[in-house]
Design a protein around this motif. Structure first.
Motif, short mmCIF file in Angstrom:
data_model
loop_
_atom_site.label_atom_id
_atom_site.label_comp_id
_atom_site.label_asym_id
_atom_site.label_seq_id
_atom_site.Cartn_x
_atom_site.Cartn_y
_atom_site.Cartn_z
N UNK A 176 43.94 27.09 59.47
CA UNK A 176 43.19 27.77 58.41
C UNK A 176 43.86 27.59 57.05
N UNK A 177 43.04 27.62 56.02
CA UNK A 177 43.55 27.66 54.64
C UNK A 177 44.07 29.06 54.35
N UNK A 178 45.23 29.12 53.69
CA UNK A 178 45.75 30.39 53.21
C UNK A 178 46.21 30.23 51.77
N UNK A 179 46.82 31.25 51.22
CA UNK A 179 47.23 31.21 49.81
C UNK A 179 48.33 30.20 49.56
N UNK A 180 48.99 29.75 50.63
CA UNK A 180 50.10 28.80 50.49
C UNK A 180 49.73 27.38 50.95
N UNK A 181 48.47 27.14 51.23
CA UNK A 181 48.02 25.79 51.55
C UNK A 181 48.07 24.94 50.29
N UNK A 182 48.67 23.76 50.40
CA UNK A 182 48.82 22.87 49.25
C UNK A 182 47.59 21.98 49.14
N UNK A 183 46.99 21.98 47.96
CA UNK A 183 45.83 21.15 47.64
C UNK A 183 46.21 20.13 46.58
N UNK A 184 45.59 18.97 46.63
CA UNK A 184 45.63 18.04 45.50
C UNK A 184 44.63 18.55 44.47
N UNK A 185 45.10 18.83 43.27
CA UNK A 185 44.25 19.54 42.31
C UNK A 185 43.54 18.61 41.34
N UNK A 186 43.73 17.28 41.48
CA UNK A 186 43.00 16.28 40.69
C UNK A 186 43.17 16.59 39.19
N UNK A 187 42.08 16.57 38.42
CA UNK A 187 42.21 16.69 36.96
C UNK A 187 42.54 18.09 36.47
N UNK A 188 42.60 19.06 37.35
CA UNK A 188 43.19 20.34 36.97
C UNK A 188 44.67 20.13 36.61
N UNK A 189 45.21 18.97 36.97
CA UNK A 189 46.56 18.58 36.54
C UNK A 189 46.69 18.53 35.03
N UNK A 190 45.60 18.23 34.31
CA UNK A 190 45.69 18.01 32.86
C UNK A 190 46.14 19.26 32.10
N UNK A 191 45.53 20.42 32.28
CA UNK A 191 46.06 21.59 31.58
C UNK A 191 47.43 22.02 32.07
N UNK A 192 47.73 21.77 33.34
CA UNK A 192 49.09 22.03 33.82
C UNK A 192 50.08 21.15 33.06
#
Length: 518
Positions: free
Chosen positions: A85-101
């Protein structure tokens, strides 16, 4: 997602003018903790329903209000067909959300006096070139993070797809002709922003990945966040990427985005990103510590380039420095979406006046679930009810991104003309071809046909199927396996091909390669 490329130059004064004139559509009532609690109780059911209905395999969501993480939860599966299951600590590739980061990382460098947003790339990275000398000499970090360098949007993405590394791609951007005059057009460029970030990091003597760790991830305790794909793979609790195969979600394709890490290569969790939201909404203050100067961070949210209207809500949308800045039905928001056509969808939406931030991570493409849920929660917070089926509306936007192009390609090559002109002997086409941008390409015999090899040491292979005359077809996209692309040859007087044009590498008119040698 690119919406509009029309032009607008802004400064701080213009931002203030827009804010003064824009009618704030949000409720005049304060956004209290009680209102947030009520909204979240309804919102959770929407998120559960999206997963239960198969809209995405899995989701992770974080909501921050008034510097507190008020919602943090996972839904659904890390990988379709498997029990984890997905939980709050599952790592996702965030794609272009990388830009503001990444813009936040550069803001930390600006805050520390290492660079300014107006530092020239020619001073930071003298080897970097655009096609024309004047933009090359004047280009700044601000220009690249605002997508106003003139680089076409796809410049470099094509080279990444055929296996080239970051250094090679950034070097070869000099061969790409601009899509607009310098600072006169908005063109969303992954590798333009990547150059801006890499150049900003150069005075430190460290890699971009090290700088991101040092300036943002470690100070915020974002222990599961990285700008390296290898780090993502080390996590057992990670989300797979999903695309639709015969109507069902399937984890078929991997996406290794290290070449464009600042623009699309961050991996993170809902828990970690909640800490980033706290920092941004806190104007650079985190847990009482001043980590980034407010003025360095504020500049990322100044609207510099117009993007037209939000395609669903109709709000006026602009681009700052790695951020979308929007004036919509709930007032001012900052945010960004992310997408890999190989199976990632993400979004972050911040309402700075209300100190409210929403992060939604999904492991499937195409899907409008992240934006749809974010818009729904905003409605619940500001208005007490959801105004429309935002998931359905955003699903339509994402479904339309590739659908028409796929159908057009299928129609163009539905069947060869009658009568069909036969191909020449394989020896007429076999050989080495080259140009400065794509590098070497090799066409050779493979069994009963021809194969095209591209990239460093021919790392990518594309079988060629004869269509008509000197035109062949190949299927270059693993995520869109039924989309054909043409590979055509020009025959010289000696009966052998003198040139080859590869359609799927010709977006910027650099897909023609000349034959070299025999």
């Amino acid at each position: 997602m690119r919406l509009d490329r029309s032009v607008c130059h802004w400064g701080i004064w213009a931002f203030a003018a827009v804010m003064a004139l824009w009618p704030h559509a949000a409720s005049a009532d304060p956004i209290t903790a009680e209102r947030i609690t009520i909204a979240l109780s309804k919102f959770e059911a929407l998120a559960e329903g999206a997963v239960a209905d198969g809209a995405v395999p899995g989701l992770a969501i974080a909501v921050v209000h008034d510097d507190k993480v008020v919602f943090l939860k996972g839904f659904g599966l890390r990988e379709a067909g498997k029990p984890e299951l997905v939980d709050a600590d599952t790592v996702f590739q965030i794609a272009s959300l990388s830009k503001p980061v990444s813009a936040t990382v550069v803001a930390a460098l600006v805050s520390g006096g290492i660079v300014s947003w107006d530092s020239k790339i020619a001073d930071l990275d003298p080897a970097f070139r655009l096609a024309d000398p004047y933009p090359t000499s004047e280009l700044t970090i601000r220009d690249l993070f605002a997508h106003r360098s003139g680089l076409p949007g796809t410049a470099g993405d094509d080279l990444e797809n055929i296996g080239y590394d970051r250094a090679t791609i950034l070097h070869r951007l000099r061969f790409v002709m601009p899509s607009s005059s310098f600072r006169a057009g908005y063109s969303y460029s992954n590798f333009g922003l990547t150059e801006g970030a890499v150049a900003a990091a150069r005075p430190t003597g460290k890699s971009w990945e090290e700088v991101a760790d040092e300036k943002l991830y470690r100070p915020l305790g974002m222990a599961s966040t990285s700008s390296r794909y290898a780090d993502f793979l080390r996590h057992a609790d990670r989300a797979a990427l999903h695309i639709k195969v015969d109507g069902a979600w399937a984890a078929k394709i991997k996406r290794e985005p290290d070449a464009q890490a600042p623009a699309g290569g961050v991996s993170s969790t809902a828990r970690d990103l909640a800490q980033w939201v706290r920092l941004v909404l806190g104007n650079g203050v985190y847990d009482g510590r001043h980590l980034i100067a407010a003025d360095a961070l504020d500049q990322t949210h100044v609207p510099l380039m117009t993007r037209g209207k939000n395609p669903v809500s109709g709000g006026e949308s602009f681009y700052g420095l790695g951020w979308n800045v929007e004036f919509g039905r709930h007032g001012l928001s900052w945010g960004h979406s992310g997408a890999f056509s190989t199976g990632a969808r993400t979004v972050a939406t911040f309402f700075p006046k209300e100190k409210l931030g929403i992060v939604i991570l999904a492991n499937a493409f195409p899907s409008g679930v992240p934006e749809g849920l974010s818009d729904s929660l905003a409605d619940l917070v500001f208005d007490g009810e959801v105004e429309g089926d935002w998931i359905k509306a955003w699903d339509g936007i994402y479904a339309s991104l590739f659908g028409p192009a796929i159908e057009a390609a299928k129609a163009a090559y539905a069947k060869p003309p009658s009568p069909t002109t036969p191909a020449r002997p394989d020896s007429a086409y076999a050989g080495r071809y080259t140009n400065d941008f794509i590098g070497d390409a090799l066409v050779s015999n493979a069994g009963d046909g021809l194969v095209l090899r591209l990239g460093p040491a021919g790392v990518r292979s594309y079988p060629l199927t004869h269509f008509d005359g000197d035109l062949f077809l190949t299927y270059p996209d693993a995520e869109m396996p039924d989309r054909p692309a043409g590979v055509s040859f020009v025959i010289g007087l000696d009966g052998k091909a003198s040139a080859m044009t590869i359609d799927f590498l010709d977006d910027n008119h650099l897909g023609t390669l000349r034959r070299v040698g025999d």
